[in-house]
Design an enzyme around this catalytic site. Structure first.
Site, mmCIF file in Angstrom:
data_model
loop_
_atom_site.group_PDB
_atom_site.id
_atom_site.type_symbol
_atom_site.label_atom_id
_atom_site.label_comp_id
_atom_site.label_asym_id
_atom_site.label_seq_id
_atom_site.Cartn_x
_atom_site.Cartn_y
_atom_site.Cartn_z
ATOM 1 C CB CYS A 91 -0.944 0.006 1.198
ATOM 2 S SG CYS A 91 -2.091 -1.398 1.182
ATOM 3 C CG HIS A 379 -6.542 1.445 0.247
ATOM 4 N ND1 HIS A 379 -5.412 2.108 -0.211
ATOM 5 C CD2 HIS A 379 -6.068 0.354 0.941
ATOM 6 C CE1 HIS A 379 -4.334 1.447 0.179
ATOM 7 N NE2 HIS A 379 -4.697 0.386 0.859
ATOM 8 C CB CYS A 410 0.059 0.917 7.635
ATOM 9 S SG CYS A 410 -1.684 0.909 7.132
#
Length: 425
Positions: A91, A379, A410
């Protein structure tokens, strides 16, 4: 950190983020990244321009997309000789791609480049089963048609079942939500705290759209002009949802966890000299980017690495949380945001984990994710970094001189990347 020369964020472009299996179900990673690039090209008159480099990546991609970013550049309106590279840090991919380009500019290797990312969970690669793979290898090595047919005849219906992509950690077998559920319980994070983060995310993103904040940061695509996940929500609605992680007594729901998403984002980064020559006003300067990992196999919280990375990065820049005018913490889950805030406010964590005299500090809520974040926007894994950098750079420019912003993202594998931006106004 003192870069050899200033690295300026000039602006960004992304396509609205879509929910998995919805608006972008029939387009590919390359389609979306090319669209995001072309929107940036149009906004900054880069048609036919030869840039120093383009770095981007996708967490989920097909084998044929081994050169995804370069193929997207060739398909865009940029000079087709512009080099490009694929990167991947889960990510944090988008933010690390931006760091790659920023470092090249800081060292004088290039003058201008683009960083970003893309991800499609609607077009995630489907793998054949291990049993089918073995049979196909044997059939390929067969010496006669008869032998090949005999081998293929051994196929069973179960062998044809495809293997869907998994977000589970290889070393624990737990997915992100299951890991966060353990952390949520360990840190004593309540359902109300999580739902409040989710409620504020939708409310703030909606308000940003209504005042036109994203008008010069986004290009409509496939009929979407806003993020598909954005909605008017209430604490009552959020509170009525059933838990999806942590068992029947869990507190993590579909409302306070990010949905599977599709989308792409890009950010234009340049030296001050290039920006001036081309008539572009820098929005912000990239002052530092830092990555840290934690050993989640030994019990550390999987998504807690930014709680360590941010104090380390700010300390080497002589800054503290109190110096931050905006703090962008990626909302993988609302509980992740609360966990990081609690860690920074915890005296014991500050002393034992960060080596400080006490707590690292607190983030005033009016400085946290003021335009909403991933819970509302969605996301698409590798696209999140570019979304946040472009939005924060514009926020800092609007806020005026001497303003700082912190980004925290994160990532899988117990990793986290953080960034420090300063207003260029």
């Amino acid at each position: 950190m003192n870069y050899p020369r200033n690295v300026a964020v000039l602006g960004g472009n992304r396509i609205p983020f879509a929910r998995a299996g919805k608006a972008y179900k029939n387009v590919s990673n390359q389609d979306m990244l090319t669209a995001a690039l072309d929107g940036l090209v149009a906004r900054f008159s880069l048609q036919g321009e030869l840039l120093g480099d383009v770095a981007a990546g996708a967490v989920l991609k097909h084998a044929k997309d081994f050169n995804l970013t370069r193929e997207s550049v060739i398909g865009s309106a940029l000079d087709s000789r512009t080099p490009a590279i694929d990167m991947q840090r889960a990510c944090a991919t988008g933010l690390d791609a931006i760091n790659f380009v920023a470092n090249k500019i800081a060292l004088g290797q290039i003058e201008v480049g683009i960083g970003g990312g893309v991800d499609s969970t609607s077009d995630a690669p489907i793998e054949v089963s291990g049993a089918l793979r073995k049979i196909l290898h044997r059939a390929n090595a067969a010496r006669s048609t008869k032998e090949r047919l005999q081998i293929l005849a051994s196929l069973r219906p179960a062998d044809l079942k495809p293997s869907a992509p998994s977000a589970a950690e290889v070393r624990t077998g737990l997915n992100m939500g299951q890991h966060q559920a353990l952390s949520t319980e360990r840190w004593g994070i309540t359902r109300e705290e999580q739902d409040q983060i989710a409620f504020e995310s939708h409310k703030n993103l909606m308000a940003a759209y209504e005042r036109g904040f994203f008008d010069d940061l986004m290009t409509g695509y496939q009929g979407l002009s806003r993020d598909e996940n954005l909605r008017v929500s209430t604490m009552e609605k959020l509170g009525s949802l059933k838990p999806v992680f942590g068992g029947p007594e869990g507190t993590m729901t579909a409302g306070n966890s990010t949905p599977l998403s599709d989308g792409a984002s890009t950010v234009l980064i340049a030296s001050e000299e290039w920006a001036q020559e081309h008539g572009h006003q820098p929005l912000a300067y990239i002052r530092d980017i830092h990555t840290r990992s934690v050993d989640f196999t030994a019990g550390a919280d999987l998504l807690s690495a930014p709680a360590y990375a941010a104090p380390e990065m700010l300390a080497r820049n002589g800054l503290t949380l109190d110096d931050m005018d905006f703090v962008e913490i990626h909302e993988a889950f609302a509980a992740t945001v609360v966990m990081i805030l609690k860690a920074w406010e915890d005296e014991e964590f500050g002393r034992d984990e960060l080596g400080l005299d006490g707590a690292f500090g607190s983030v005033p809520r009016d400085r946290l994710n003021v335009l909403g974040s991933s819970l509302a926007a969605g996301h698409p894994f590798a696209a999140t970094g570019g979304r946040i950098v472009a939005s924060l750079a514009k926020m800092l420019y609007e806020a005026g001189p001497g303003k700082f912003g912190l980004i925290s993202i994160c990532a899988a594998g117990g990793q986290g990347t953080v960034a420090l931006l300063e207003s260029a106004r």
